[in-house]
Write a protein that holds these residues in place. Sequence first.
Motif, PDB file in Angstrom:
ATOM      1  N   SER A 137      -3.725  -1.899  -0.112  1.00 42.84           N
ATOM      2  CA  SER A 137      -2.543  -1.126   0.266  1.00 42.84           C
ATOM      3  C   SER A 137      -1.458  -1.249  -0.803  1.00 42.84           C
ATOM      4  CB  SER A 137      -2.003  -1.629   1.612  1.00 42.84           C
ATOM      5  OG  SER A 137      -0.704  -1.136   1.818  1.00 42.84           O
ATOM      6  N   SER A 141       4.239  -2.383  -0.664  1.00 43.86           N
ATOM      7  CA  SER A 141       4.043  -1.777   0.674  1.00 43.86           C
ATOM      8  C   SER A 141       4.920  -2.435   1.736  1.00 43.86           C
ATOM      9  CB  SER A 141       2.583  -1.861   1.135  1.00 43.86           C
ATOM     10  OG  SER A 141       1.719  -1.249   0.236  1.00 43.86           O
ATOM     11  N   SER A 149      -4.290   2.832  -0.688  1.00 45.98           N
ATOM     12  CA  SER A 149      -2.879   2.751  -0.303  1.00 45.98           C
ATOM     13  C   SER A 149      -2.526   3.837   0.701  1.00 45.98           C
ATOM     14  CB  SER A 149      -1.976   2.924  -1.529  1.00 45.98           C
ATOM     15  OG  SER A 149      -2.220   1.918  -2.464  1.00 45.98           O
TER      16      SER A 149
HETATM   17  N1  PFF Z   1       2.138   0.183  -2.317  1.00 46.08           N
HETATM   18  C1  PFF Z   1       1.592   1.491  -2.538  1.00 46.08           C
HETATM   19  C2  PFF Z   1       1.551   1.755  -4.025  1.00 46.08           C
HETATM   20  O1  PFF Z   1       2.061   0.942  -4.804  1.00 46.08           O
HETATM   21  O2  PFF Z   1       1.002   2.769  -4.433  1.00 46.08           O
HETATM   22  C3  PFF Z   1       2.362   2.568  -1.805  1.00 46.08           C
HETATM   23  C4  PFF Z   1       2.660   2.217  -0.375  1.00 46.08           C
HETATM   24  C5  PFF Z   1       1.613   1.975   0.529  1.00 46.08           C
HETATM   25  C6  PFF Z   1       3.962   2.069   0.046  1.00 46.08           C
HETATM   26  C7  PFF Z   1       1.883   1.591   1.833  1.00 46.08           C
HETATM   27  C8  PFF Z   1       4.256   1.703   1.345  1.00 46.08           C
HETATM   28  C9  PFF Z   1       3.212   1.459   2.214  1.00 46.08           C
HETATM   29  F1  PFF Z   1       3.461   1.106   3.437  1.00 46.08           F
END
Ligand code: PFF
Length: 469
Positions: free
Chosen positions: A20, A223, A315
């Motif tokens: 994620s 995330s 993700s």
């Molecule tokens: N962390 C993921 C990325 O860096 O692409 C994007 C993301 C996924 C943001 C899940 C927020 C989330 F809850």
Amino acid sequence: MQKRENWGSKIGFIMAAAGSAVGLGNIWKFPFTAGDNGGGAFVLIYLVFVVFIGFSIMLTEFGVGRSKELAAVGAFKSVDRRWTFTGVLGVLSGFLIMGFYPVVGGWALAYVFKVVTGLLNNPALIGDSFNGFITNPGLPLIWMVLYLILNVVIVVKGISSGIEKAGKILMPLLFGILIIIAVRGLMLPGAMAGMEFLFKPDFSKVNGSVILAALGQAFFSLSLGMGCMITYGSYLSKKQNLVQNAAIVTAMDTSVALLAGIAMFPAMFAFGIAPTAGPGLVFVVVPTLFAEMGALGPVFALLFFIALTVAALTSSVSLLEVVVAFLIDEKKFTRKKAVFSSATIMALLCILASLSIGGLGPKLFGTGAFDIFDLLTDKIFLAIGGMLLCIFAGWRLKKKDLYDEITNNGTVKFGLFGVWYALVKYVIPVTIAIVAINGVREGFASGSGPIMVIGLVIIAIFAGISKKL
Ligand code: PFF
């Protein structure tokens, strides 16, 4: 209460949570945001935020999720209905991020195809071809829909084992290819200027907007701030060491971001591409670099874009799952209905976002849909969501309960518990408030201020109607 399903193994959980976290945020967003915000000083501030705020909030999300054994909204609601809005705000963030993330996921998917059909044959045209592609009103929509369909298929089946297995193979592959790109890039003449740009802080470039951008990047990349890690934590077994898990996921995510930076900047400087080149960075730098590698180039480029697509997928399914879990748990939708209805709305948002890149579609205060969704989530909702979570944990939950949860009833040693607790209760909420206020104030100079204020108003309205949510 029915017994909650647990992650099969420790490594299964870490792969899912890291899956994620590691995504477009690390490989696509981090390099161009660092470029836009002046390089070294931004990177340093981002790292400080990751260590002190990101890690602490991840631990808090895991702890809250596991202790309540409920997804984000339910976890808040079960303690105090007045806090339900914090979870609902996370669901809204999920919708909005999914209003542009699949557009970029679609680009990654399209590039798998483009590499196969000879993108690398003419290196001089790679930059123009990217701009032509993303500003085309029709083509990117097809790829976005294909990408979204992949998400739907995965999430309809429930948290699937397939994507986790793919991630287990492709994440290390992605890491390996990034190392190859970095080494290649560093060997090019003039590459060191890129390393200097990325790691030598020039504090004269720092202002409120840069600091808020670094905070937003830390939240987005890890995330955090929208209940995603609360939901994942709710499936975590009582035996697992939360501190260690949070540390591993944070470290993995941050190393991929830094590696992506090291892969991009030296090559960029060597090719004479401006660091402020914007969202096209990976899509131009990586193919250009591989085009110069002879026969192996296209093979590596192909592997890179496949791995990037899968990293994006692991993700975006977590984003979609936050929305779907809410509709199933709180609104009693079936999984199928929840997935299809939310994906339809996301597709509509993505159409607006994709068209706005070519200057089409509605604007608000001169800002197109893509930038509105990004601004609202990255600069406001995630950070304020994280701040609210800390206030909730620090002031609404009992210190003793948090201690028991995080140390597995005292069986896991966590010498820094007091420090973490002070950070969560006092330091982080105050820091985020100051950074957000300054960032919004300075946003008025660059035109993003009004949208950010709208974001704050939305949060206030949510808080006001909290008991009805
Ligand atoms: N962390 C993921 C990325 O860096 O692409 C994007 C993301 C996924 C943001 C899940 C927020 C989330 F809850």
